[in-house]
Write a protein that holds these residues in place. Sequence first.
Motif, PDB file in Angstrom:
ATOM      1  N   UNK A 263     -44.095  19.066 -29.705  1.00  0.00           N
ATOM      2  CA  UNK A 263     -42.967  18.108 -30.260  1.00  0.00           C
ATOM      3  C   UNK A 263     -42.414  18.398 -31.735  1.00  0.00           C
ATOM      4  N   UNK A 264     -42.597  19.773 -31.665  1.00  0.00           N
ATOM      5  CA  UNK A 264     -41.931  20.434 -33.174  1.00  0.00           C
ATOM      6  C   UNK A 264     -43.091  20.204 -34.194  1.00  0.00           C
ATOM      7  N   UNK A 265     -44.334  19.965 -34.069  1.00  0.00           N
ATOM      8  CA  UNK A 265     -45.528  19.726 -35.137  1.00  0.00           C
ATOM      9  C   UNK A 265     -46.120  20.995 -34.769  1.00  0.00           C
ATOM     10  N   UNK A 266     -46.543  21.838 -35.827  1.00  0.00           N
ATOM     11  CA  UNK A 266     -47.509  22.731 -35.839  1.00  0.00           C
ATOM     12  C   UNK A 266     -48.891  22.482 -35.572  1.00  0.00           C
ATOM     13  N   UNK A 267     -49.552  23.041 -34.478  1.00  0.00           N
ATOM     14  CA  UNK A 267     -50.951  22.726 -34.043  1.00  0.00           C
ATOM     15  C   UNK A 267     -51.993  23.793 -34.720  1.00  0.00           C
ATOM     16  N   UNK A 268     -52.961  23.038 -35.484  1.00  0.00           N
ATOM     17  CA  UNK A 268     -53.887  24.120 -36.075  1.00  0.00           C
ATOM     18  C   UNK A 268     -55.331  23.843 -35.460  1.00  0.00           C
ATOM     19  N   UNK A 269     -55.592  23.054 -34.543  1.00  0.00           N
ATOM     20  CA  UNK A 269     -56.782  22.558 -33.960  1.00  0.00           C
ATOM     21  C   UNK A 269     -56.822  22.836 -32.578  1.00  0.00           C
ATOM     22  N   UNK A 270     -58.073  22.653 -31.910  1.00  0.00           N
ATOM     23  CA  UNK A 270     -58.345  22.923 -30.529  1.00  0.00           C
ATOM     24  C   UNK A 270     -58.166  24.319 -30.165  1.00  0.00           C
ATOM     25  N   UNK A 271     -58.471  25.143 -31.101  1.00  0.00           N
ATOM     26  CA  UNK A 271     -58.368  26.470 -30.710  1.00  0.00           C
ATOM     27  C   UNK A 271     -59.103  27.132 -29.416  1.00  0.00           C
ATOM     28  N   UNK A 272     -60.167  26.794 -29.245  1.00  0.00           N
ATOM     29  CA  UNK A 272     -61.084  27.229 -28.152  1.00  0.00           C
ATOM     30  C   UNK A 272     -60.383  26.874 -26.847  1.00  0.00           C
ATOM     31  N   UNK A 273     -59.958  25.540 -26.713  1.00  0.00           N
ATOM     32  CA  UNK A 273     -59.187  25.068 -25.592  1.00  0.00           C
ATOM     33  C   UNK A 273     -57.837  25.757 -25.243  1.00  0.00           C
TER      34      UNK A 273
END
Length: 520
Positions: A263-273
Amino acid sequence: MKASLSYSRARYVVTLVLIALAIWTGLHVFAMIAVGSIAEYFYSHWIFIGSFLLLTLSLTIANRERAVGSVSATANLRTTVVVPAYNEDPTLLYNCLDSILTQSRPVTDIYVIDDGSNSSDYGTVKEWFEYEAPRRGVETHWIRQDNGGKRHAQSRAFELATDTDIFITVDSDSVLDEHAVREVVRPFSDPTIQSVAGVVLARNNRVNLLARITDLLFVTGQLIDRSMMSNLGSVLVNSGGLAAYRASNIRNNLDAYLNETFFGHHVEFSDDSMLTLYSLDQGKTIQQPTAFVFTEMPAKMSHHLRQQTRWMKGSFIRSWWRLKYLPLLSFGFMRQASGWIQFTVTTTLLAVVLIASPHIPASTIPYMVLTPILLGYAQALRYLSVSRSDESIYSQLLTFALTPLAVLWSYFILRPLRVYASVTCFRSGWGTRQVVEDTQVVMQAIPTGFIPVPQPMDLPAPVIPLVATAHPSRAQSYSQYAAAARERFMREYSVARHSARVARSEIRLSYARPSTLAHA
């Protein structure tokens, strides 16, 4: 440190589960007879019957999990291990790299990506690593870059290792079982398998009560839910401690991996999933129950809550992508949808009972208290099927006995935390820590200094790590590790001294003997 899935223990576990299920079935049958109407009984007890049926199904499928793949068919695959590090404890990083270098199935190369650490000095570890790895025939790549996040650290290696077949991701605080690489790679003999998850065990699981409960919840989750999904070829999330991926699939999705937005926000976690989702989109994702890794789990409440919040934020975001992109009739889609339905229904019922209707009939209290605990014990039996070299069965039984506390912790602490994480999922961060965490674990060997071995003339002197006690207050529990490390040190040091003496003798003989050129 070694671990294995004990099939003799597993048989006892299966036997106990079957006995428990038989008793539970009998109780429900007698209750139905007493009520006199099956329909009425199901209407008034559907939540308990549904939980019983789901437990039976998941345990049946999970206990069918076995190691898959061929060692010989994957022997020639090029394997690249990627270890991102940010403000990691240097000793933990050393232990991690040492465990990779001493694998029974050697890796091709190792990428250590220092993602702009500002509170850790890796100089000693880097010096040891760049000396030791070439001796074992492993290519080394130690790269320091400006802080950009765990994904950017991993992607640097993904971009540079252009000729590798398999990427293995390992967290910088993890220690691999000696056969972990061999076991996590062998399933790739099946061309339909795109990723393989290892089984993560808490290395510091006996530090305190919180560590034991965390280990129980985490290991049980892997050996129940993930084992079940593995048998269906649809593991939804791998763990950062140890996972393997087909390199071609990683490269094809690298741009999307680096630029994920929600929703327009950059995601930096949950890399493995996210990497697991890419793999599941292209084929099967499984767990290899014989590939073990020991990692540091939170021993402090603040660290535990931060870790769980990050995981739950990632789980919420990833669930959207699974429901959006996975086929409607796929096992992954159905597991994700049923998981959210189950969580919503049970959370609503819990809120209604505890808040909206605090006056609970006395007859329902035993069901409400005993049902979750008995379900928890039935699931936690799988925890006992793991045999560890660093822990006795009696210690594992002690942890198993804490199941009621783990159930209460899951219901009344982790469940509200999941709701909080879901509504704050837009807040992102690098990953595990901003500063070095106190893990309170006993180290196996620590390169606190280097001793140059005497060498003839100006030949470069190899360096050998010394052993130091990390926690003097834990000297007794440390002694077994220190003794083994000290023995290894003395053995390598003696060999090096002997080599130096032989070299010096040859030099003296060459000076004493007239040269062939001078004689001519």
